[in-house]
Design a protein around this motif. Structure first.
Motif, PDB file in Angstrom:
ATOM      1  N   PRO A 203       0.789  -1.235   0.000  1.00 30.92           N
ATOM      2  CA  PRO A 203       0.000   0.000   0.000  1.00 30.92           C
ATOM      3  C   PRO A 203       0.822   1.287   0.000  1.00 30.92           C
ATOM      4  CG  PRO A 203      -0.211  -1.187   2.086  1.00 30.92           C
ATOM      5  CD  PRO A 203       0.483  -2.102   1.150  1.00 30.92           C
ATOM      6  N   VAL A 204       2.022   1.260   0.569  1.00 29.19           N
ATOM      7  CA  VAL A 204       2.855   2.469   0.533  1.00 29.19           C
ATOM      8  C   VAL A 204       3.491   2.609  -0.850  1.00 29.19           C
ATOM      9  CG1 VAL A 204       4.801   3.673   1.589  1.00 29.19           C
ATOM     10  CG2 VAL A 204       3.296   2.259   3.005  1.00 29.19           C
ATOM     11  N   ALA A 205       3.945   1.490  -1.405  1.00 33.56           N
ATOM     12  CA  ALA A 205       4.557   1.523  -2.739  1.00 33.56           C
ATOM     13  C   ALA A 205       3.525   1.923  -3.798  1.00 33.56           C
ATOM     14  CB  ALA A 205       5.160   0.163  -3.070  1.00 33.56           C
ATOM     15  N   THR A 206       2.321   1.423  -3.683  1.00 36.89           N
ATOM     16  CA  THR A 206       1.307   1.781  -4.686  1.00 36.89           C
ATOM     17  C   THR A 206       0.911   3.258  -4.551  1.00 36.89           C
ATOM     18  OG1 THR A 206      -0.416   0.935  -3.197  1.00 36.89           O
ATOM     19  CG2 THR A 206       0.324  -0.526  -4.984  1.00 36.89           C
ATOM     20  N   ALA A 207       0.956   3.786  -3.339  1.00 39.66           N
ATOM     21  CA  ALA A 207       0.662   5.217  -3.178  1.00 39.66           C
ATOM     22  C   ALA A 207       1.720   6.041  -3.902  1.00 39.66           C
ATOM     23  CB  ALA A 207       0.631   5.587  -1.694  1.00 39.66           C
ATOM     24  N   CYS A 208       2.988   5.618  -3.754  1.00 39.42           N
ATOM     25  CA  CYS A 208       4.100   6.332  -4.407  1.00 39.42           C
ATOM     26  C   CYS A 208       3.996   6.211  -5.928  1.00 39.42           C
ATOM     27  CB  CYS A 208       5.414   5.735  -3.909  1.00 39.42           C
ATOM     28  SG  CYS A 208       6.857   6.717  -4.333  1.00 39.42           S
ATOM     29  N   GLY A 209       3.741   4.987  -6.388  1.00 43.98           N
ATOM     30  CA  GLY A 209       3.665   4.763  -7.834  1.00 43.98           C
ATOM     31  C   GLY A 209       2.481   5.463  -8.473  1.00 43.98           C
ATOM     32  N   LEU A 210       1.335   5.387  -7.821  1.00 46.22           N
ATOM     33  CA  LEU A 210       0.126   5.997  -8.389  1.00 46.22           C
ATOM     34  C   LEU A 210       0.268   7.514  -8.460  1.00 46.22           C
ATOM     35  CD1 LEU A 210      -2.725   5.395  -9.435  1.00 46.22           C
ATOM     36  CD2 LEU A 210      -3.543   5.580  -7.070  1.00 46.22           C
ATOM     37  N   ALA A 211       0.788   8.115  -7.404  1.00 46.21           N
ATOM     38  CA  ALA A 211       0.972   9.577  -7.407  1.00 46.21           C
ATOM     39  C   ALA A 211       1.967   9.971  -8.493  1.00 46.21           C
ATOM     40  CB  ALA A 211       1.453  10.036  -6.035  1.00 46.21           C
ATOM     41  N   THR A 212       2.987   9.144  -8.682  1.00 49.92           N
ATOM     42  CA  THR A 212       3.994   9.431  -9.724  1.00 49.92           C
ATOM     43  C   THR A 212       3.353   9.364 -11.112  1.00 49.92           C
ATOM     44  OG1 THR A 212       5.804   8.560  -8.362  1.00 49.92           O
ATOM     45  CG2 THR A 212       6.184   8.655 -10.746  1.00 49.92           C
ATOM     46  N   LEU A 213       2.611   8.302 -11.374  1.00 50.41           N
ATOM     47  CA  LEU A 213       2.006   8.150 -12.705  1.00 50.41           C
ATOM     48  C   LEU A 213       1.010   9.276 -12.985  1.00 50.41           C
ATOM     49  CD1 LEU A 213       1.453   4.313 -13.264  1.00 50.41           C
ATOM     50  CD2 LEU A 213       3.418   5.738 -13.823  1.00 50.41           C
ATOM     51  N   ARG A 214       0.298   9.703 -11.950  1.00 54.86           N
ATOM     52  CA  ARG A 214      -0.671  10.780 -12.171  1.00 54.86           C
ATOM     53  C   ARG A 214       0.021  12.101 -12.513  1.00 54.86           C
ATOM     54  NH1 ARG A 214      -4.949   8.794  -7.507  1.00 54.86           N
ATOM     55  NH2 ARG A 214      -6.209   7.473  -8.909  1.00 54.86           N
ATOM     56  N   GLU A 215       1.206  12.288 -11.940  1.00 54.30           N
ATOM     57  CA  GLU A 215       1.978  13.500 -12.250  1.00 54.30           C
ATOM     58  C   GLU A 215       2.493  13.459 -13.698  1.00 54.30           C
ATOM     59  OE1 GLU A 215       1.274  15.656  -9.370  1.00 54.30           O
ATOM     60  OE2 GLU A 215       3.271  16.315 -10.004  1.00 54.30           O
ATOM     61  N   ILE A 216       3.040  12.319 -14.101  1.00 54.78           N
ATOM     62  CA  ILE A 216       3.686  12.271 -15.429  1.00 54.78           C
ATOM     63  C   ILE A 216       2.649  12.170 -16.550  1.00 54.78           C
ATOM     64  CG2 ILE A 216       5.808  11.313 -14.522  1.00 54.78           C
ATOM     65  CD1 ILE A 216       5.037   8.584 -15.471  1.00 54.78           C
ATOM     66  N   ALA A 217       1.413  11.854 -16.176  1.00 51.25           N
ATOM     67  CA  ALA A 217       0.359  11.778 -17.198  1.00 51.25           C
ATOM     68  C   ALA A 217      -0.201  13.167 -17.528  1.00 51.25           C
ATOM     69  CB  ALA A 217      -0.773  10.860 -16.727  1.00 51.25           C
ATOM     70  N   GLN A 218       0.290  14.185 -16.809  1.00 54.41           N
ATOM     71  CA  GLN A 218      -0.194  15.549 -17.064  1.00 54.41           C
ATOM     72  C   GLN A 218       0.192  15.984 -18.484  1.00 54.41           C
ATOM     73  OE1 GLN A 218      -2.174  17.237 -14.839  1.00 54.41           O
ATOM     74  NE2 GLN A 218      -2.015  15.258 -13.769  1.00 54.41           N
ATOM     75  N   PRO A 219      -0.680  16.708 -19.179  1.00 48.44           N
ATOM     76  CA  PRO A 219      -0.366  17.154 -20.549  1.00 48.44           C
ATOM     77  C   PRO A 219       0.963  17.920 -20.600  1.00 48.44           C
ATOM     78  CG  PRO A 219      -2.650  17.658 -19.989  1.00 48.44           C
ATOM     79  CD  PRO A 219      -2.005  17.168 -18.715  1.00 48.44           C
ATOM     80  N   GLY A 220       1.777  17.602 -21.582  1.00 46.23           N
ATOM     81  CA  GLY A 220       3.026  18.347 -21.796  1.00 46.23           C
ATOM     82  C   GLY A 220       4.204  17.839 -21.007  1.00 46.23           C
ATOM     83  N   PHE A 221       3.983  16.878 -20.110  1.00 44.35           N
ATOM     84  CA  PHE A 221       5.090  16.433 -19.246  1.00 44.35           C
ATOM     85  C   PHE A 221       6.236  15.882 -20.087  1.00 44.35           C
ATOM     86  CE2 PHE A 221       7.153  15.009 -15.453  1.00 44.35           C
ATOM     87  CZ  PHE A 221       7.848  13.868 -15.841  1.00 44.35           C
ATOM     88  N   TYR A 222       5.937  14.966 -21.007  1.00 43.38           N
ATOM     89  CA  TYR A 222       7.017  14.312 -21.753  1.00 43.38           C
ATOM     90  C   TYR A 222       7.618  15.232 -22.814  1.00 43.38           C
ATOM     91  CZ  TYR A 222       6.190   9.909 -19.426  1.00 43.38           C
ATOM     92  OH  TYR A 222       6.089   8.942 -18.465  1.00 43.38           O
ATOM     93  N   GLU A 223       6.823  16.154 -23.333  1.00 43.49           N
ATOM     94  CA  GLU A 223       7.393  17.114 -24.299  1.00 43.49           C
ATOM     95  C   GLU A 223       8.480  17.931 -23.593  1.00 43.49           C
ATOM     96  OE1 GLU A 223       4.181  16.565 -23.841  1.00 43.49           O
ATOM     97  OE2 GLU A 223       3.742  15.556 -25.744  1.00 43.49           O
ATOM     98  N   ALA A 224       8.139  18.423 -22.401  1.00 46.89           N
ATOM     99  CA  ALA A 224       9.117  19.243 -21.661  1.00 46.89           C
ATOM    100  C   ALA A 224      10.319  18.398 -21.254  1.00 46.89           C
ATOM    101  CB  ALA A 224       8.450  19.847 -20.423  1.00 46.89           C
ATOM    102  N   LEU A 225      10.060  17.170 -20.786  1.00 42.20           N
ATOM    103  CA  LEU A 225      11.170  16.306 -20.341  1.00 42.20           C
ATOM    104  C   LEU A 225      12.075  15.967 -21.526  1.00 42.20           C
ATOM    105  CD1 LEU A 225      12.367  14.649 -17.963  1.00 42.20           C
ATOM    106  CD2 LEU A 225      10.938  12.736 -18.741  1.00 42.20           C
ATOM    107  N   GLY A 226      11.458  15.649 -22.651  1.00 43.49           N
ATOM    108  CA  GLY A 226      12.242  15.281 -23.842  1.00 43.49           C
ATOM    109  C   GLY A 226      13.108  16.431 -24.322  1.00 43.49           C
ATOM    110  N   LYS A 227      12.571  17.642 -24.255  1.00 44.06           N
ATOM    111  CA  LYS A 227      13.339  18.826 -24.674  1.00 44.06           C
ATOM    112  C   LYS A 227      14.564  19.012 -23.773  1.00 44.06           C
ATOM    113  CE  LYS A 227      10.021  21.901 -26.986  1.00 44.06           C
ATOM    114  NZ  LYS A 227       8.631  21.724 -26.442  1.00 44.06           N
TER     115      LYS A 227
END
Ligand code: KE4
Length: 440
Positions: free
Chosen positions: A317-341
């Motif tokens: 339950p602690v690991a899934t909280a960390c993973g889920l919060a992480t995935l929700r952050e990186i799924a935000q629009p523009g995240f990978y465009e900015a990271l890739g740049k």
């Protein structure tokens, strides 16, 4: 950036800790690559980390391009992930019972990977890859597997194997303690070698349970599987009834929201592996990994089907909280465009600095993952990667480290940029590299 190799009282606390650690822990580390054996010197014992940086036992700050070998895509201590973990721990550390958050994390993973209808959470990439192979063998009733030289899929016995004496001969153990019997079903081929693929499938196709591959080989630093090679691997697996296993422990949610399979789908419409192995980013730095695929395949797993797989802390339950919060952050629009740049800015800067110094240098990147070689061009397979000058790489590594830039302490490891790395961090890194390149 002035190197600070001593703590407040003048002692090198990294060395002191390393001496203590080596008396109690084999090699002083809990995972071999951390011991700096490939580059020499004293490992940095991390005291704390925040954003793009960590501070070692002497209080020296480094710009961190390892990020726990990939998980820290948001940088260290991203506020919303920290909050989610803090809330989770107050509700208990582990139950050994199902939780809603495991369902939510499974939903998040399935949402972004069209080839994955169901997923099983485990605690490490090794466990996920090992289980994926057992599933492939259970589903096909076959024993043989294909892997590629230079690809690493964790330390399960069947995968600690080097190429056999000749083509399509079965592998030999690369580690003591692995019986030859265990690896006698493992064929090791050259990455990107279509001819070897054809021959191996012609000779053993009907006995192959799966082909497992790192679609972008981060354990050879950064080597892409060519599109024709990947296309042929997919075709041959389908033709012979073998399963294509994509080890995306490193590339999953690192090179893009759809992983490396999403990158290949751009060139090969409809492309999909049969099983996907995940880890690192999906745990956000906590021990969490997964494997998934089509429902019909995944339902062969216990408790529904005959393929056994289990884990006390699976879906913790602690690991899934960390993973889920992480995935929700990186799924935000523009995240990978900015990271890739940002990653491209780094790669372009390093390439320009190396060229200015007249150094053979080739680099590549995808999303938040990058690699570079002190070679005139990008290698396509393990043998080419190993032509790198290891002594020169070690000098580069330490030159950067002395200037507060931390890259992987081994030339066959990839590098990682996080959303916390700023343009200033990239500029400082390129400036440090320029100084080091001049002296190489
Ligand atoms: P773990 O068991 O270390 O969580 O995952 C194994 C694994 C599986 N597949 C791929 C593609 C991987 O890169 C890994 C682990 N990666 C290494 C770095 N190259 C982890 C670092 C280490 O071994 O300490």
């Amino acid at each position: 950036m002035t190197p600070n190799t001593e703590g407040a009282n003048g002692a090198d606390r990294n060395q002191q800790l390393f001496d203590r650690a080596r008396a109690l822990i084999p090699g002083g580390v809990n995972s071999p690559v951390r011991a700096f054996r490939a580059v020499g010197g004293t490992p940095r014992f991390v005291q704390r980390a925040q954003g793009a940086y960590f501070w070692d036992a002497n209080g020296s700050r480094c710009i961190d391009y390892i990020g726990s070998w990939g998980p820290m895509i948001l940088g260290h201590g991203p506020p919303r992930v920290v909050e989610a973990v803090q809330r989770a721990v107050l509700d208990g550390f582990s139950y050994g019972a199902p939780t809603e958050r495991e369902v939510e994390l499974a939903e998040e993973i399935v949402k972004h990977l069209p080839s994955v209808e169901m997923v099983r959470l485990v605690s490490s990439g090794t466990e996920a890859a090992m289980s994926a192979i057992r599933l492939a063998r259970g589903a096909t009733g076959r024993n043989h597997i294909i892997k590629f030289e230079g690809c690493y899929h964790g330390h399960a016995d069947a995968l600690l194997v080097k190429a056999g004496s000749g083509l399509a001969t079965f592998g030999h153990p690369t580690s003591a303690g692995v019986p030859a019997d265990v690896v006698k079903h493992t064929l090791v081929l050259e990455y990107n070698n279509i001819e070897q693929l054809e021959e191996a499938f012609a000779a053993h196709g009907g006995d192959l349970a799966c082909l497992i591959i790192e679609p972008i080989a981060g354990n050879m630093n950064f080597v892409r599987a060519s599109v024709p090679f990947m296309k042929r691997a997919r075709e041959l697996c389908t033709q012979h009834g073998a399963l294509l296993v994509f080890d995306e422990v490193m590339t999953g949610f690192r090179v893009g929201l759809g992983g490396a399979q999403g990158v290949y789908r751009q060139a090969l419409p409809g492309f999909a592996p049969d099983i996907t192995v995940l880890g690192k980013v999906i745990g956000g730095g906590m021990p969490l990994a997964a494997f998934g695929g089509p429902r019909a395949l995944m339902e062969k797993l216990a408790p529904l089907g005959p393929v056994y797989q289990a884990g006390t802390l699976s879906g913790n339950p602690v690991a899934t909280a960390c993973g889920l919060a992480t995935l929700r952050e990186i799924a935000q629009p523009g995240f990978y465009e900015a990271l890739g740049k940002r990653t491209q800015l780094l790669v372009d800067g390093l390439t320009g600095a190396a060229k200015q110094a007249g150094l053979p240098f080739a680099a590549d990147c995808e999303g938040g993952m990058f690699g570079f070689f002190l070679l005139p061009e990008l290698p396509q397979d393990y043998a080419a990667v190993m032509k790198s000058d290891t002594a020169k790489f070690a000098r580069l590594f330490h030159g950067l480290l002395d200037r507060g830039v931390y890259i992987a302490p081994a030339l066959y490891e990839a590098g990682f940029v996080s959303s916390a790395h700023s343009d200033e961090d990239i500029a400082a890194t390129v400036a440090a590299a320029r100084e080091v390149f001049a002296g190489l």
